[in-house]
Each structure stands twice: as C-alpha cells, then as structure tokens.
Design an enzyme around this catalytic site. Structure first.
Site, short mmCIF file in Angstrom:
data_model
loop_
_atom_site.label_atom_id
_atom_site.label_comp_id
_atom_site.label_asym_id
_atom_site.label_seq_id
_atom_site.Cartn_x
_atom_site.Cartn_y
_atom_site.Cartn_z
N TYR A 180 -43.25 27.79 29.63
CA TYR A 180 -42.23 26.67 29.64
C TYR A 180 -41.04 26.92 28.54
O TYR A 180 -41.10 27.64 27.70
CB TYR A 180 -43.02 25.32 29.27
CG TYR A 180 -43.42 25.10 27.61
CD1 TYR A 180 -44.40 25.91 27.00
CD2 TYR A 180 -42.62 24.63 26.65
CE1 TYR A 180 -44.70 26.03 25.75
CE2 TYR A 180 -42.55 24.64 25.42
CZ TYR A 180 -43.89 25.24 24.80
OH TYR A 180 -44.11 25.12 23.50
N THR A 193 -43.07 21.82 17.15
CA THR A 193 -44.14 21.87 15.89
C THR A 193 -44.19 23.07 15.22
O THR A 193 -44.57 23.09 14.18
CB THR A 193 -45.51 21.82 16.80
OG1 THR A 193 -45.72 22.97 17.58
CG2 THR A 193 -45.75 20.73 17.49
N ASP A 194 -43.27 24.04 15.47
CA ASP A 194 -43.28 25.37 14.69
C ASP A 194 -42.73 25.23 13.54
O ASP A 194 -43.29 25.49 12.34
CB ASP A 194 -42.45 26.22 15.26
CG ASP A 194 -43.05 26.88 16.53
OD1 ASP A 194 -44.49 26.72 16.81
OD2 ASP A 194 -42.50 27.70 17.16
N GLU A 223 -52.93 34.92 -14.34
CA GLU A 223 -52.97 36.33 -14.05
C GLU A 223 -51.53 36.99 -14.29
O GLU A 223 -51.51 38.20 -14.56
CB GLU A 223 -53.12 36.67 -12.58
CG GLU A 223 -54.83 36.50 -12.62
CD GLU A 223 -55.35 36.65 -11.06
OE1 GLU A 223 -55.50 37.91 -10.34
OE2 GLU A 223 -55.40 35.59 -10.34
N THR A 270 -41.52 21.23 22.09
CA THR A 270 -42.49 21.27 23.19
C THR A 270 -42.40 19.80 23.86
O THR A 270 -42.77 19.75 25.02
CB THR A 270 -43.62 21.94 23.00
OG1 THR A 270 -43.38 23.24 22.54
CG2 THR A 270 -44.65 21.90 24.00
N LYS A 273 -48.80 23.66 10.15
CA LYS A 273 -49.51 24.01 11.37
C LYS A 273 -50.31 25.17 10.97
O LYS A 273 -49.91 26.21 10.59
CB LYS A 273 -48.23 24.39 12.28
CG LYS A 273 -48.52 24.71 13.56
CD LYS A 273 -47.30 24.99 14.51
CE LYS A 273 -47.95 25.26 15.99
NZ LYS A 273 -46.82 25.67 16.81
C1 SIN Z 1 -43.75 23.51 19.85
O1 SIN Z 1 -42.80 22.42 19.87
O2 SIN Z 1 -45.08 23.04 19.60
C2 SIN Z 1 -43.26 24.74 19.85
C3 SIN Z 1 -41.75 25.00 20.02
C4 SIN Z 1 -40.98 24.39 19.04
O3 SIN Z 1 -41.35 24.43 17.85
O4 SIN Z 1 -39.97 23.97 19.33
#
Ligand code: SIN
Length: 359
Positions: free
Chosen positions: A58, A124-125, A316, A45, A197
């Site tokens: 986007y 970020t994923d 457990e 992103t 995340k």
């Molecule tokens: C992001 O970057 O926030 C989402 C999409 C990605 O991980 O490329």
C-alpha cells in the site's frame, strides 16, 4: 366518560409532555456539552491505500482527512469534530519542519480556545518521536492524542477506524486532562514520553517497555490506571522557532569503527546521541572519537540500543571526565529530540543533564 378515566387520560398526557420536555432538555445539554475536538491529519498508514484488501502492499498518506472522518461517523456522537490537513506523508518523512508546524498549530488552537482536545492522525514509524516533541512543546494541559494504524484503510480488518474512534473517545473523556501527549493504539493509552514502536508489522506494536500503558479504551469507556510523574516540568517554547540545532544518532556494536563519529566532526553537528551497548557502553575506538567530539563542544548523550532500561550516570563510564550526558530511560530517537530542544536554549552540560533527569 367517567371521571377516573378522564383523570387517567390527563395524567398520561401530562407525563408524555413532561417526557418530551426532559428529552429535549437532555438533548440540548448533551449537544452543548459535547467537547470540541480538532483532528490534525499528517498521513501514515491510517491514511494508506492499497490495491487489494488482502495484500500487504500500500502507499501511506493517500486518503485525505474528510474521507478518513466520514468512515467513522460514530465520532460525531462523542464530539464536535473538525478536521485539518497538516501534511500528507508517510511518517518516515516526518521532519523538524512538520513538527514545528504541528506544534505551532496546536498551541494556536488552544490559545484561541477553538478546541478542547486535539487528535493527530500519524504514521506509526515515527509516532513516538512526534509524541515526545509535542509533549515537550505544547504549552497547554488539554488532551493531545496521537493515533495511527498498522493496516491501510483499504485492508480487510483494518485497524484505523477503531483506533480513530478510540482516540476521539480519549479526547472527549474528562479524565484525559493533564496527561500530557498520549498515543492511542490497539485499545491502549500510552504516555507519549514512554511509548515506542516495538514490532515492525503487528497491530500490537506499541508498548511502553519500562512502565506499561497508562489506560485502556474498551466498550466505549476510557479507564486510566497510572500517570507518569515525569511529565515535563519544563516546556520548550517553539512558537517562533524555525529550525533546531543538528543532532545525529550513532549506533554502537561490536568492533565498531570510529569513522561515523569522525565524519560528524567535520559537520555543523551540535549534539550526538550514542545508542550504546548495554548501559550505553562503547568500544575504545568509538569512545576516543566521542571524547574528541565532546572536547570540540559537541554534546554527547549516551543512550542505549537495548530498547528498555535506563542509562546510569558515572557507573561504567566516567561521564564527568569525558563531558558526556546520559539520556536516562529515553531511547535514542527520543533523546535526540530532548537534546535538540535543550541545545536551542543552552550548551551547558549540567543544565542539559538536568533536563534529561527531570523529563
Ligand atoms: C505506518 O503508518 O504504520 C507506517 C508508515 C508510516 O509511518 O507512515
């Protein structure tokens, strides 16, 4: 002109020349002292582009590295910056192939001493997975920083430019050595091993749920507060590696059927990470299939779906009798990475368990 006026004039001139000289020297020293930071771009992103500044839609990974860098000219006051495009993908498509490419390139750059620090722009994923992979495979102590954005570069109040500036600031900070791979987002610095995340769309999505951030970036300063004692004692050399053993993740839930584990037993899978309930627990039906997997020589690693905490050995679950290992406090996706790397070197359960307890 009387004598005292002349003396004053000479003095002023002397001070002026001295000032100019000092300024030139300082500038010279500052320029010389600027650290060399290479930015490796992978997409995400932070390089995303949308039609509208106010709508959420986007496409990730559209904007090339030179355009990203030109949007934040302030980074050049902090470091001698070079950019390189490694990939241009949304991080949902991150793969072992790109991880290996990235890790090899970083090791190469540090080996030939062509940078003092590396910043990676990333979606970020799956950033937390890349952070763990690099933390375990980059053989040098120099700073490696992952950075991304939750809003695309075309959005109103986009967060990418500020995050990138902060990441270069962290890269340029002399205090960032020996911290392992870190993630810089939202004015926080996280240990790459721990960060995850936690919120689907918020700019404050990154957290280290068990231990918190290790530092802050604010007002042009980087301040560290904590450092992990679990940064990898062991590194995995992937400089000549072309693929990794297959490891899959199975999710635990009430009344789960064993079909997914059973399906894996017909494949070439070498490891299964089980994202269990609570302390890595499974229901009887899935437990039986996991035991069958273990008997076939597949390494079963218990992790958790709760999102924080750790899995304790032999509480457990009788891990010794079942031949299971536990992922300690690594979440399933991070456990998968350590298991793939461990399996590259050994299938000895005790050694693999020891890797989880040391990392
Ligand atoms: C992001 O970057 O926030 C989402 C999409 C990605 O991980 O490329």
């Amino acid at each position: 002109m009387n004598n005292s006026i002349l003396k004053k004039g000479v003095l002023v001139l002397f001070m002026f020349v001295l000032g100019l000289q000092t300024q030139a020297q300082t500038k010279n020293i500052t320029t010389k002292a600027l650290p060399r930071v290479t930015i490796l771009a992978t997409g995400g992103t932070i390089a995303g582009s949308g039609e509208s500044a106010t709508k959420a839609a986007y496409t990730a990974g559209k904007v090339p590295i030179d355009i990203l860098l030109s949007a934040v000219p302030q980074i050049h006051d902090l470091a001698k910056v070079k950019g390189e495009q490694i990939a241009q993908i949304g991080s949902q498509d991150m793969s072992v192939e790109v991880w290996l490419k990235l890790s090899k390139r970083i090791n190469e750059i540090f080996k030939e001493n062509s940078a003092d620090a590396i910043v990676i722009t990333h979606g970020t994923d799956t950033m937390e997975e890349t952070a763990t992979f690099l933390d375990l495979t980059v053989m040098f102590d120099k700073p490696v920083i992952l950075v991304g954005a939750m809003r695309p570069s075309t959005a109103m109040s986009q967060d990418g430019n500020k995050n990138l500036l902060d990441a270069v600031m962290v890269a340029a900070s002399p205090n960032s050595k020996d911290k392992g791979v870190v993630v810089v987002m939202n004015e926080l610095v996280f240990d790459g091993r721990d960060v995850t995340k936690t919120i689907t769309t918020s700019t404050s999505t990154f957290q280290s749920r068990n231990f918190g951030p290790i530092g802050l970036v604010y007002d042009g300063k980087v301040s560290y507060y904590y450092q992990s004692l679990r940064n990898p004692v062991k590194k995995f050399d992937v400089t000549k590696t072309t693929s990794l053993p297959q490891v899959e993740i199975i999710y635990g839930y009430a009344d789960a059927s064993p079909v997914t584990v059973d399906a894996l037993l017909t494949t070439n899978v070498k490891g299964i990470v089980y994202a269990g309930m609570g302390n890595g627990n499974f229901n009887a039906a899935v437990g039986k299939s996991l035991e069958n997997a273990s008997k076939k020589g597949i390494i079963v690693c218990r992790s958790n779906r709760a999102g924080s905490g750790r899995i304790t050995l032999l509480n457990e679950v009788d891990d010794a009798a079942l031949g299971f290992v536990v992922g300690d406090d690594l979440n399933p996706q991070k456990s998968r990475i350590l298991l793939m790397l461990s399996l590259m070197e050994t299938s000895d359960r005790a050694k693999i368990q020891s890797n989880f307890f040391k990392y």
